[in-house]
Design a protein around this motif. Sequence first.
Motif, mmCIF file in Angstrom:
data_model
loop_
_atom_site.group_PDB
_atom_site.id
_atom_site.type_symbol
_atom_site.label_atom_id
_atom_site.label_comp_id
_atom_site.label_asym_id
_atom_site.label_seq_id
_atom_site.Cartn_x
_atom_site.Cartn_y
_atom_site.Cartn_z
ATOM 1 N N TYR A 37 -13.954 81.775 62.426
ATOM 2 C CA TYR A 37 -12.550 82.091 62.262
ATOM 3 C C TYR A 37 -12.387 83.601 62.252
ATOM 4 C CZ TYR A 37 -11.496 77.281 60.704
ATOM 5 O OH TYR A 37 -11.320 75.919 60.619
ATOM 6 N N ARG A 38 -11.185 84.059 62.509
ATOM 7 C CA ARG A 38 -10.904 85.482 62.356
ATOM 8 C C ARG A 38 -9.549 85.659 61.696
ATOM 9 N NH1 ARG A 38 -10.474 87.222 68.745
ATOM 10 N NH2 ARG A 38 -8.502 86.147 69.250
ATOM 11 N N GLN A 39 -9.400 86.783 61.024
ATOM 12 C CA GLN A 39 -8.197 87.053 60.271
ATOM 13 C C GLN A 39 -7.833 88.520 60.376
ATOM 14 O OE1 GLN A 39 -8.491 86.451 55.973
ATOM 15 N NE2 GLN A 39 -6.436 85.561 55.980
ATOM 16 N N VAL A 40 -6.562 88.783 60.573
ATOM 17 C CA VAL A 40 -6.065 90.146 60.706
ATOM 18 C C VAL A 40 -5.058 90.445 59.606
ATOM 19 C CG1 VAL A 40 -4.882 91.785 62.194
ATOM 20 C CG2 VAL A 40 -6.368 90.049 63.199
ATOM 21 N N GLU A 46 -7.565 82.223 61.935
ATOM 22 C CA GLU A 46 -7.454 81.536 63.205
ATOM 23 C C GLU A 46 -8.820 81.003 63.610
ATOM 24 O OE1 GLU A 46 -6.123 82.661 67.801
ATOM 25 O OE2 GLU A 46 -7.151 84.163 66.566
ATOM 26 N N LEU A 47 -8.877 79.748 63.980
ATOM 27 C CA LEU A 47 -10.126 79.186 64.479
ATOM 28 C C LEU A 47 -10.373 79.733 65.872
ATOM 29 C CD1 LEU A 47 -12.535 77.252 64.277
ATOM 30 C CD2 LEU A 47 -11.048 75.449 65.189
ATOM 31 N N VAL A 48 -11.489 80.413 66.031
ATOM 32 C CA VAL A 48 -11.836 81.041 67.293
ATOM 33 C C VAL A 48 -12.753 80.160 68.119
ATOM 34 C CG1 VAL A 48 -12.962 83.024 68.378
ATOM 35 C CG2 VAL A 48 -11.554 83.340 66.329
ATOM 36 N N MET A 92 -11.362 90.518 60.958
ATOM 37 C CA MET A 92 -12.471 90.130 60.108
ATOM 38 C C MET A 92 -12.888 88.739 60.551
ATOM 39 S SD MET A 92 -14.310 91.358 57.562
ATOM 40 C CE MET A 92 -13.276 92.465 56.593
ATOM 41 N N TYR A 93 -14.147 88.573 60.836
ATOM 42 C CA TYR A 93 -14.654 87.297 61.313
ATOM 43 C C TYR A 93 -15.421 86.568 60.225
ATOM 44 C CZ TYR A 93 -13.314 88.311 66.104
ATOM 45 O OH TYR A 93 -12.588 88.565 67.248
ATOM 46 N N TYR A 94 -15.135 85.288 60.096
ATOM 47 C CA TYR A 94 -15.755 84.446 59.088
ATOM 48 C C TYR A 94 -16.359 83.213 59.737
ATOM 49 C CZ TYR A 94 -12.535 87.009 55.991
ATOM 50 O OH TYR A 94 -11.826 87.982 55.315
ATOM 51 N N CYS A 95 -17.476 82.766 59.210
ATOM 52 C CA CYS A 95 -18.002 81.491 59.666
ATOM 53 C C CYS A 95 -17.624 80.430 58.651
ATOM 54 C CB CYS A 95 -19.520 81.542 59.887
ATOM 55 S SG CYS A 95 -20.497 81.992 58.443
#
Length: 113
Positions: A37-40, A46-48, A92-95
């Motif tokens: 996922y990423r978040q701004v 948002e699921l990438v 910011m990217y999250y798993c």
Amino acid sequence: QVQLVESGGGLVQAGGSLRLSCAASGSIASIPAMGWYRQVSGKERELVAGISSGGSTYYVDSVKARFTISRDNDKNTLYLQMNSLKPQDTAMYYCAAPGMDSWGKGTLVTVSS
């Protein structure tokens, strides 16, 4: 109660590449699906990209043909290869995985124009 730790982010010029890693505290072999996922700026995540245990993948349209998600069950690690990066990929990217204790701290990707 798997714990996930993201790494690999950084500053890159547009058109460049980064490889993100997500190290799990335990085995991921039995996890049906994992994703990035990423978040701004505090907006909703948002699921990438996502990947099933069988290798089926999903990508949001904006990253198709540029990002590749993969998982290495032997290393208990999830990856996101990001090529042809664009400034709009900055986030910011999250798993993520079902049943995780909480979101990790993420890894910051900054793409300059």
